[in-house]
Design a protein around this motif. Structure first.
Motif: not given
Length: 127
Positions: A31-38
């Motif tokens: 969520r916060f490092v890779l900033k993926k919208n999963i």
């Protein structure tokens, strides 16, 4: 308490600890490092499922096939767990190989190093 009961208690405690730590690390990383919208539910499921799917091998399978001491079992089981969980993150969360390997490494390092740290601090639950 018999050795089997003590081992089972240790396993259950480790299973809960591992699931919580690895899922929290996976969530924070995705969520916060890779900033993926999963979807949150997918990340949480992936973390819990991966932990539950692999920890039994570390505790019950590898020690049977490599019974001489704990260290050879750990040396073989931890890379196995790392790769299996990375593959699951790759397929289920649709992360790139780089991100899946990073997520698995971070989650597994956190639980592998966090357990002894919590024991050292005297915070490990004994029941």
């Amino acid at each position: 308490m018999t050795p089997l009961v003590a081992y089972t208690h240790s396993f259950i405690t480790s299973l809960v600890f591992t699931s919580i730590i690895e899922t929290a690390v996976l969530y924070a990383l995705v969520r916060f490092v890779l900033k993926k919208n999963i979807a949150t539910r997918d990340i949480l499921f992936a973390g819990i499922f991966a932990s539950f799917a692999t920890i039994g091998y570390v505790w019950f399978v590898f020690p049977v096939f490599i019974p001489k001491s704990v260290m050879p079992s750990v040396v073989l089981s931890e890379p196995f767990v790392f790769l299996v969980e990375a593959l699951f993150y790759r397929l289920y969360l649709k992360l790139s190989w780089r991100d899946a390997l990073l997520a698995s490494l971070a989650a597994n390092l956190a639980s592998y190093l966090g357990g002894p740290a919590i024991r050292w601090l005297g915070l490990w639950p004994v029941w």
